[in-house]
Design a protein around this motif. Structure first.
Motif, PDB file in Angstrom:
ATOM      1  N   HIS A 164       0.832  -1.202   0.000  1.00  0.00           N
ATOM      2  CA  HIS A 164       0.000   0.000   0.000  1.00  0.00           C
ATOM      3  C   HIS A 164       0.870   1.258   0.000  1.00  0.00           C
ATOM      4  O   HIS A 164       0.617   2.199  -0.759  1.00  0.00           O
ATOM      5  N   GLY A 165       1.904   1.263   0.819  1.00  0.00           N
ATOM      6  CA  GLY A 165       2.818   2.409   0.849  1.00  0.00           C
ATOM      7  C   GLY A 165       3.566   2.583  -0.460  1.00  0.00           C
ATOM      8  O   GLY A 165       3.718   3.702  -0.962  1.00  0.00           O
ATOM      9  N   ALA A 166       4.026   1.482  -1.049  1.00  0.00           N
ATOM     10  CA  ALA A 166       4.707   1.557  -2.342  1.00  0.00           C
ATOM     11  C   ALA A 166       3.753   2.051  -3.422  1.00  0.00           C
ATOM     12  O   ALA A 166       4.138   2.816  -4.310  1.00  0.00           O
ATOM     13  N   GLY A 167       2.499   1.625  -3.357  1.00  0.00           N
ATOM     14  CA  GLY A 167       1.496   2.096  -4.308  1.00  0.00           C
ATOM     15  C   GLY A 167       1.295   3.598  -4.224  1.00  0.00           C
ATOM     16  O   GLY A 167       1.200   4.290  -5.245  1.00  0.00           O
TER      17      GLY A 167
ATOM     18  N   ILE B 220       1.971   6.388  -7.156  1.00  0.00           N
ATOM     19  CA  ILE B 220       0.921   7.332  -7.568  1.00  0.00           C
ATOM     20  C   ILE B 220       1.427   8.768  -7.466  1.00  0.00           C
ATOM     21  O   ILE B 220       1.226   9.573  -8.385  1.00  0.00           O
ATOM     22  N   PHE B 221       2.092   9.099  -6.383  1.00  0.00           N
ATOM     23  CA  PHE B 221       2.609  10.466  -6.247  1.00  0.00           C
ATOM     24  C   PHE B 221       3.711  10.763  -7.258  1.00  0.00           C
ATOM     25  O   PHE B 221       3.799  11.877  -7.773  1.00  0.00           O
ATOM     26  N   LEU B 222       4.545   9.776  -7.576  1.00  0.00           N
ATOM     27  CA  LEU B 222       5.555   9.974  -8.624  1.00  0.00           C
ATOM     28  C   LEU B 222       4.883  10.212  -9.985  1.00  0.00           C
ATOM     29  O   LEU B 222       5.333  11.050 -10.767  1.00  0.00           O
ATOM     30  N   GLY B 223       3.815   9.475 -10.253  1.00  0.00           N
ATOM     31  CA  GLY B 223       3.074   9.678 -11.493  1.00  0.00           C
ATOM     32  C   GLY B 223       2.450  11.054 -11.569  1.00  0.00           C
ATOM     33  O   GLY B 223       2.492  11.717 -12.615  1.00  0.00           O
TER      34      GLY B 223
END
Length: 126
Positions: free
Chosen positions: A9-12, A16-19
């Motif tokens: 979940h944290g990696a997701g 998302i924030f990098l995207g």
């Protein structure tokens, strides 16, 4: 101790924030870059990678076999279509004589243009 679900979940969220950050940079490039060609290149690459990153982040947050297949298809389609679309826009601009920025020093495509004016002996008039 953290569970695998919490780590994914944290990696997701990170993906998302990098995207989102990548898409914001592409949006800034639309206003800051000097010509059509640089804008098409930056937006095609950045938007393709940004959307792919968001899809991967969503997959990590809700992982399943079916979502993995959907995400793989979506990422491949996004990367292919964003690259082809940005090159089609740049080519259209080139064929419609959109002037490049002054920092562009060479025009490698000029030798291959079929629509250049030629005289009867086949010599270029430019």
């Amino acid at each position: 101790m953290m569970e695998l679900h919490d780590i994914m979940h944290g990696a997701g969220l990170v993906f998302i924030f990098l995207g989102i950050l990548t898409i914001i940079v592409a949006g800034i490039g639309l206003f800051r870059l000097p010509d059509l060609y640089l804008r098409a290149s930056a937006v095609g690459t950045s938007a393709g990678l940004g959307v792919a990153s968001i899809v991967i982040g969503a997959l990590l947050m809700d992982f399943s076999g079916l979502n993995l297949v959907k995400a793989a298809v979506a990422v491949i389609a996004q990367l292919l279509t964003s690259a082809v679309g940005s090159m089609a826009i740049a080519r259209s601009g080139y064929l419609n004589n959109s002037l490049p920025a002054e920092i562009t020093h060479t025009d490698d495509l000029l030798k291959t243009r079929r629509d250049r004016a030629t005289d009867p002996e086949g010599e270029s008039s430019t």
